[in-house]
Design a protein around this motif. Sequence first.
Motif, PDB file in Angstrom:
ATOM      1  N   GLU A 120      20.337 -37.572-101.168  1.00 35.20           N
ATOM      2  CA  GLU A 120      19.589 -38.389-100.229  1.00 35.20           C
ATOM      3  C   GLU A 120      20.366 -38.485 -98.920  1.00 35.20           C
ATOM      4  O   GLU A 120      21.518 -38.056 -98.833  1.00 35.20           O
ATOM      5  CB  GLU A 120      19.348 -39.777-100.820  1.00 35.20           C
ATOM      6  N   GLN A 121      19.732 -39.068 -97.911  1.00 37.86           N
ATOM      7  CA  GLN A 121      20.370 -39.112 -96.594  1.00 37.86           C
ATOM      8  C   GLN A 121      21.724 -39.818 -96.630  1.00 37.86           C
ATOM      9  O   GLN A 121      22.673 -39.377 -95.970  1.00 37.86           O
ATOM     10  CB  GLN A 121      19.463 -39.814 -95.581  1.00 37.86           C
ATOM     11  N   ALA A 122      21.844 -40.875 -97.405  1.00 33.42           N
ATOM     12  CA  ALA A 122      23.111 -41.605 -97.479  1.00 33.42           C
ATOM     13  C   ALA A 122      24.234 -40.715 -97.989  1.00 33.42           C
ATOM     14  O   ALA A 122      25.379 -40.825 -97.533  1.00 33.42           O
ATOM     15  CB  ALA A 122      22.955 -42.825 -98.393  1.00 33.42           C
ATOM     16  N   HIS A 123      23.921 -39.806 -98.910  1.00 30.44           N
ATOM     17  CA  HIS A 123      24.940 -38.894 -99.435  1.00 30.44           C
ATOM     18  C   HIS A 123      25.294 -37.826 -98.405  1.00 30.44           C
ATOM     19  O   HIS A 123      26.465 -37.436 -98.284  1.00 30.44           O
ATOM     20  CB  HIS A 123      24.439 -38.239-100.715  1.00 30.44           C
ATOM     21  N   VAL A 124      24.287 -37.363 -97.655  1.00 29.56           N
ATOM     22  CA  VAL A 124      24.533 -36.372 -96.607  1.00 29.56           C
ATOM     23  C   VAL A 124      25.445 -36.965 -95.536  1.00 29.56           C
ATOM     24  O   VAL A 124      26.349 -36.298 -95.024  1.00 29.56           O
ATOM     25  CB  VAL A 124      23.206 -35.892 -95.991  1.00 29.56           C
ATOM     26  N   VAL A 125      25.224 -38.224 -95.197  1.00 33.35           N
ATOM     27  CA  VAL A 125      26.074 -38.900 -94.205  1.00 33.35           C
ATOM     28  C   VAL A 125      27.527 -38.925 -94.685  1.00 33.35           C
ATOM     29  O   VAL A 125      28.456 -38.664 -93.918  1.00 33.35           O
ATOM     30  CB  VAL A 125      25.568 -40.330 -93.930  1.00 33.35           C
ATOM     31  N   LYS A 126      27.743 -39.218 -95.960  1.00 38.41           N
ATOM     32  CA  LYS A 126      29.108 -39.236 -96.500  1.00 38.41           C
ATOM     33  C   LYS A 126      29.739 -37.851 -96.447  1.00 38.41           C
ATOM     34  O   LYS A 126      30.935 -37.717 -96.156  1.00 38.41           O
ATOM     35  CB  LYS A 126      29.089 -39.766 -97.936  1.00 38.41           C
TER      36      LYS A 126
END
Length: 337
Positions: A271-277
Motif C-alpha cells: 500500500e502507499q504507506a509501505h511505498v513511502v517507507k
Amino acid sequence: MRLVVLLSLGILMILPAESFEPLTMTAIGFGIAGSAAYFRCKFTECCDDRSIPGNIGALRDSLDRTLFGQHIVKQHVVAALEAHFRSRSTSRKPLVISFHGQPGTGKNFVADQIAQALYLEGSKSGYVTKYLGQADFPNADFVQYYKQRISLEVRNQLGKCPRSLFIFDEVDKMPSGVFDTLASLADYNVFTDGTDNTKAIFIFLSNTAGKHIADHLGNLMKSGVLREETRLGDFEKLLKNAAYNLEGGLKQTALIESHVIDHFIPFLPMEQAHVVKCLEEEFWRWNMQPKKSAIAEILKNSISYDRKHNMFAISGCKTLEKKVAMVISDPYNPALT
C-alpha cells in the motif's frame, strides 16, 4: 638416521624418527593435517560454524528494520529457519520454502537477507547457489536435460557442504516439470552414496498467485479484517493450488504432489504507506534526509495502483531505487529544496 620435523607453537624440533612409536607417528600426521585444515578455515570459507554462523537473530533484526508490510513473512520465515537450524542434528529433511507475490513485494530482498545472515560471505558464498528463470532454463524442449542438470549440481553441492542454500528465482518463468527430480532430493531420504540433504535449504521465488493474493487480501480488508490481522492460513491453500495449476516451474510438479514444500509464504501487495517507507529507506541509503516534497513527487508521477481495489501499488517497491537516484542526481529539482 631418519629425522622427524615437528612444528609446534612456532618451535622447530628435529627428533629421531626412532623415538616415536608407529601409533604416535600416525597421531602426529593427523594432528598436522588437522591443524592445517583449522588454519585454512580461519581464512577461507569452509563448511563449518565460522563460515555458516546461521545468525537468525541478525536476520530478524534486519527484517524488522528494512522489510515493510510483510508481517506474515517476518513471523513464519524467521521461525522456520530458526527451527531448522535448532534441529540441525536431528532434522530428517531439508527446509523447503516457496515465496509468492507480485513484483516489488520483497521476495528477492528477503532471500538475499537470508543468505547474508546464514553465511559469512552472504550471497557470494560458495555454498549459496542461485538459478534464474529463463536465463538458466530458457527452452521447454530441454526439460529432461534441465532436470538432470539440477539433480547433478544439487548433489555435487551437497557433497561439498550439506548446509547449502539453493535459491530458484523467477520460478513462474521456468518450464513445467523442471523441478521433478528435486522431489526426491528435497524429501526424506537416505542416499546410498552418503549424500546428506537434511541440513540444506531450498527457496523458490515466484510471481505466481500474486494477483490472487492481492484480490484475497483486498476482499478480506473490505470485509473488515485489518491487514495486520491476516494470517498464513488465509493464503497458504490458495498459494498451493495456484502454484500447482498455473503455468510455471511448479505446475503439477512432484514437489507439491509429494508435499515436499514445507511452507507457502505470501508476500502481500504494498500500500502507499509501505511505498513511502521504501522511499524513505532509499533516501537514507544516499545519506540524505527524506524530503516530503521529493517523496510526494515520486508517488504522484511513478506509482500506479490496481484497478480492482485501488489500494495496492502495482510495482510495489521494485523501481524506487532508480526513481530516487534520478531525483537526487538533479541538483535543480525543486522537490529537493
